[in-house]
Write a protein that holds these residues in place. Sequence first.
Motif, PDB file in Angstrom:
ATOM      1  N   VAL A  98       8.339  -0.411  -4.094  1.00 51.55           N
ATOM      2  CA  VAL A  98       8.331   0.254  -4.934  1.00 51.55           C
ATOM      3  C   VAL A  98       8.452  -0.056  -6.437  1.00 51.55           C
ATOM      4  CG1 VAL A  98       9.251   2.557  -5.608  1.00 51.55           C
ATOM      5  CG2 VAL A  98       8.622   2.266  -3.570  1.00 51.55           C
ATOM      6  N   ALA A  99       9.906  -0.903  -6.240  1.00 54.89           N
ATOM      7  CA  ALA A  99      10.772  -0.931  -7.742  1.00 54.89           C
ATOM      8  C   ALA A  99       9.927  -2.136  -8.118  1.00 54.89           C
ATOM      9  CB  ALA A  99      12.215  -2.192  -6.946  1.00 54.89           C
ATOM     10  N   GLU A 100       8.972  -3.397  -7.673  1.00 57.22           N
ATOM     11  CA  GLU A 100       8.396  -3.970  -8.523  1.00 57.22           C
ATOM     12  C   GLU A 100       7.482  -3.140  -8.643  1.00 57.22           C
ATOM     13  OE1 GLU A 100       8.665  -7.980  -5.165  1.00 57.22           O
ATOM     14  OE2 GLU A 100       6.844  -5.467  -5.311  1.00 57.22           O
ATOM     15  N   SER A 101       6.937  -1.508  -9.272  1.00 56.37           N
ATOM     16  CA  SER A 101       5.845  -0.934  -9.815  1.00 56.37           C
ATOM     17  C   SER A 101       6.300   0.120 -10.327  1.00 56.37           C
ATOM     18  CB  SER A 101       4.795  -0.070  -8.735  1.00 56.37           C
ATOM     19  OG  SER A 101       4.334  -0.980  -7.730  1.00 56.37           O
ATOM     20  N   LEU A 102       7.901   0.093 -11.240  1.00 60.62           N
ATOM     21  CA  LEU A 102       8.585   1.197 -11.663  1.00 60.62           C
ATOM     22  C   LEU A 102       8.679   0.819 -13.643  1.00 60.62           C
ATOM     23  CD1 LEU A 102      11.621   2.210  -9.268  1.00 60.62           C
ATOM     24  CD2 LEU A 102       9.625   3.928  -9.760  1.00 60.62           C
ATOM     25  N   GLY A 103       8.449  -0.657 -13.055  1.00 59.81           N
ATOM     26  CA  GLY A 103       8.742  -0.636 -14.796  1.00 59.81           C
ATOM     27  C   GLY A 103       7.709  -0.344 -15.997  1.00 59.81           C
ATOM     28  N   ASP A 104       6.861   0.151 -15.211  1.00 54.89           N
ATOM     29  CA  ASP A 104       5.549   0.688 -16.372  1.00 54.89           C
ATOM     30  C   ASP A 104       5.995   2.073 -15.992  1.00 54.89           C
ATOM     31  OD1 ASP A 104       4.819  -1.684 -16.833  1.00 54.89           O
ATOM     32  OD2 ASP A 104       3.263  -1.556 -15.283  1.00 54.89           O
ATOM     33  N   THR A 151      20.576   1.651  -7.313  1.00 53.85           N
ATOM     34  CA  THR A 151      20.085   0.612  -5.517  1.00 53.85           C
ATOM     35  C   THR A 151      21.049  -0.376  -5.545  1.00 53.85           C
ATOM     36  OG1 THR A 151      18.673  -0.357  -4.611  1.00 53.85           O
ATOM     37  CG2 THR A 151      19.063  -1.354  -7.130  1.00 53.85           C
ATOM     38  N   ASN A 152      20.967  -1.293  -4.494  1.00 57.61           N
ATOM     39  CA  ASN A 152      22.674  -1.579  -3.569  1.00 57.61           C
ATOM     40  C   ASN A 152      21.641  -2.479  -2.770  1.00 57.61           C
ATOM     41  OD1 ASN A 152      21.094  -0.366  -1.770  1.00 57.61           O
ATOM     42  ND2 ASN A 152      22.346  -0.774   0.016  1.00 57.61           N
ATOM     43  N   TYR A 153      20.583  -3.200  -3.177  1.00 60.02           N
ATOM     44  CA  TYR A 153      20.124  -4.569  -2.547  1.00 60.02           C
ATOM     45  C   TYR A 153      19.452  -4.766  -4.309  1.00 60.02           C
ATOM     46  CZ  TYR A 153      16.123  -6.623   0.064  1.00 60.02           C
ATOM     47  OH  TYR A 153      15.297  -7.008   0.996  1.00 60.02           O
ATOM     48  N   LEU A 154      20.467  -6.593  -3.639  1.00 61.44           N
ATOM     49  CA  LEU A 154      20.568  -7.368  -4.853  1.00 61.44           C
ATOM     50  C   LEU A 154      19.207  -7.734  -5.205  1.00 61.44           C
ATOM     51  CD1 LEU A 154      22.216  -9.086  -7.070  1.00 61.44           C
ATOM     52  CD2 LEU A 154      22.168 -10.502  -5.104  1.00 61.44           C
ATOM     53  N   PRO A 155      17.752  -8.333  -4.030  1.00 62.03           N
ATOM     54  CA  PRO A 155      16.041  -8.570  -5.294  1.00 62.03           C
ATOM     55  C   PRO A 155      15.971  -7.760  -5.811  1.00 62.03           C
ATOM     56  CG  PRO A 155      16.920  -8.948  -2.691  1.00 62.03           C
ATOM     57  CD  PRO A 155      18.161  -8.502  -3.316  1.00 62.03           C
ATOM     58  N   ALA A 156      16.306  -5.874  -5.831  1.00 65.90           N
ATOM     59  CA  ALA A 156      15.680  -4.946  -6.400  1.00 65.90           C
ATOM     60  C   ALA A 156      16.730  -5.187  -7.650  1.00 65.90           C
ATOM     61  CB  ALA A 156      15.232  -3.341  -6.158  1.00 65.90           C
ATOM     62  N   ILE A 157      17.432  -4.826  -7.931  1.00 65.42           N
ATOM     63  CA  ILE A 157      17.654  -5.418  -8.775  1.00 65.42           C
ATOM     64  C   ILE A 157      17.618  -6.469  -9.692  1.00 65.42           C
ATOM     65  CG2 ILE A 157      20.532  -5.998  -9.713  1.00 65.42           C
ATOM     66  CD1 ILE A 157      21.843  -4.422  -7.722  1.00 65.42           C
ATOM     67  N   GLU A 158      17.622  -7.753  -9.360  1.00 68.39           N
ATOM     68  CA  GLU A 158      16.810  -8.543  -9.316  1.00 68.39           C
ATOM     69  C   GLU A 158      15.310  -8.833 -10.771  1.00 68.39           C
ATOM     70  OE1 GLU A 158      18.962 -11.091 -10.845  1.00 68.39           O
ATOM     71  OE2 GLU A 158      20.232 -10.882  -9.388  1.00 68.39           O
ATOM     72  N   ALA A 205       0.906  -1.236   0.077  1.00 64.68           N
ATOM     73  CA  ALA A 205       0.335   0.053  -0.386  1.00 64.68           C
ATOM     74  C   ALA A 205       0.903   1.117   0.342  1.00 64.68           C
ATOM     75  CB  ALA A 205      -0.606   0.152   1.326  1.00 64.68           C
ATOM     76  N   ILE A 206       1.937   1.583   0.478  1.00 62.58           N
ATOM     77  CA  ILE A 206       2.692   2.155   0.954  1.00 62.58           C
ATOM     78  C   ILE A 206       3.618   2.761  -0.211  1.00 62.58           C
ATOM     79  CG2 ILE A 206       4.728   3.391   1.730  1.00 62.58           C
ATOM     80  CD1 ILE A 206       4.168   2.017   4.055  1.00 62.58           C
ATOM     81  N   ALA A 207       3.831   1.924  -0.983  1.00 61.91           N
ATOM     82  CA  ALA A 207       4.941   1.541  -2.059  1.00 61.91           C
ATOM     83  C   ALA A 207       3.787   2.579  -3.181  1.00 61.91           C
ATOM     84  CB  ALA A 207       5.395   0.105  -2.519  1.00 61.91           C
ATOM     85  N   GLY A 208       2.217   1.553  -3.221  1.00 63.58           N
ATOM     86  CA  GLY A 208       1.363   2.519  -4.353  1.00 63.58           C
ATOM     87  C   GLY A 208       1.107   3.618  -4.716  1.00 63.58           C
ATOM     88  N   ALA A 209       1.359   4.145  -2.935  1.00 58.76           N
ATOM     89  CA  ALA A 209       0.679   5.939  -2.829  1.00 58.76           C
ATOM     90  C   ALA A 209       2.422   6.340  -3.405  1.00 58.76           C
ATOM     91  CB  ALA A 209       1.086   6.136  -1.373  1.00 58.76           C
ATOM     92  N   ALA A 210       3.386   5.842  -3.262  1.00 60.05           N
ATOM     93  CA  ALA A 210       4.721   6.430  -3.190  1.00 60.05           C
ATOM     94  C   ALA A 210       4.461   6.437  -4.969  1.00 60.05           C
ATOM     95  CB  ALA A 210       6.059   5.656  -2.464  1.00 60.05           C
ATOM     96  N   VAL A 211       4.802   4.849  -5.022  1.00 57.64           N
ATOM     97  CA  VAL A 211       4.882   5.578  -7.353  1.00 57.64           C
ATOM     98  C   VAL A 211       4.583   6.398  -7.814  1.00 57.64           C
ATOM     99  CG1 VAL A 211       5.890   3.238  -7.325  1.00 57.64           C
ATOM    100  CG2 VAL A 211       3.402   4.362  -7.554  1.00 57.64           C
ATOM    101  N   GLN A 212       3.474   7.190  -7.123  1.00 56.16           N
ATOM    102  CA  GLN A 212       2.475   8.216  -7.930  1.00 56.16           C
ATOM    103  C   GLN A 212       2.956   9.697  -7.463  1.00 56.16           C
ATOM    104  OE1 GLN A 212      -0.932   7.615  -8.712  1.00 56.16           O
ATOM    105  NE2 GLN A 212      -0.489   5.418  -8.144  1.00 56.16           N
ATOM    106  N   LEU A 213       4.219   9.594  -6.833  1.00 46.50           N
ATOM    107  CA  LEU A 213       5.333  11.090  -6.802  1.00 46.50           C
ATOM    108  C   LEU A 213       6.118  10.647  -8.196  1.00 46.50           C
ATOM    109  CD1 LEU A 213       5.553  10.522  -2.644  1.00 46.50           C
ATOM    110  CD2 LEU A 213       4.535  11.647  -4.541  1.00 46.50           C
ATOM    111  N   VAL A 214       6.365   9.373  -8.516  1.00 48.27           N
ATOM    112  CA  VAL A 214       7.433   9.168  -9.435  1.00 48.27           C
ATOM    113  C   VAL A 214       6.947  10.143 -10.896  1.00 48.27           C
ATOM    114  CG1 VAL A 214       9.038   7.946 -10.992  1.00 48.27           C
ATOM    115  CG2 VAL A 214       8.453   7.656  -8.068  1.00 48.27           C
TER     116      VAL A 214
END
Length: 260
Positions: free
Chosen positions: A112-118, A126-133, A86-95
């Motif tokens: 947040v990373a999961e929603s940025l592709g679109d 990022t320094n986070y390996l799951p986000a990089i993947e 839910a927080i990520a959904g609100a955050a991506v509205q700022l991008v």
Amino acid sequence: MSKGARSREQRQQRIVDHVLAQGSASAAELTELVGVSVMTVHRDLDELARRGLVRKFHGGVSAQPSTVFEGSSEYRMGAQRPLKEAIAGAAVQLVEPGGSILLDDSTTALAVAESLGDLGPLTVATNYLPAIEILKKSPEIHLICLGGNYSTTHDSFLGLPCIEAVGALSVDMAFVSTSAMNPTMTFHQEHELVQVKRAMLAAAERSFLLMDSSKMPRKALHQMAPLADYDQLVVDDGVDEEFLAAARDVLPVTVAPTGA
């Protein structure tokens, strides 16, 4: 790998899986689970605690965070997942497309990373390996991988090389989270992560603090940054109204509906 080493690895993974699922477990319970001696289980727990995968206490272990123990990346991924989404959904509205973003190694920033592709084109560091993947699969994302000393516990890159890599950037936005906060200060259990997160705040024109309601009001060992150092706080709708009012005296707050 020898048969004995493979058996130990499988046994320890079974212990970790059980503790992650239950939150905590006693040594006696784990002895029965894996079918070895109490001494062998204690040796396993010592090793798992040294690797930062569990936290030992008298008579057992826990995967849950404390003021000095954050919890492994694997545990954090499963914790409070609907709130983080839910927080990520609100955050991506700022991008805004065309912008540049820093994401820390929090599992909320991972959401947040999961929603940025679109939302591309974007530059994301990022320094986070799951986000990089996740981000490497999007043709609309120019991905910058922030290297450093790899941490198995956090599944991310830390240390001076990472801090220097962050310091070489100047981005539009940073999305960060941390382990605990009160209405005036944010906290984290580990000094090494504090240093990286502070560098990310300094490298961004605007910084957004993403915090689910389970993290407030709480404290951890190290003060990370005053709440006033962030540009905006994004939380879920489970936050106490009195806490929200105090935070709004410091900075703008966005409350993300969870539908609960």
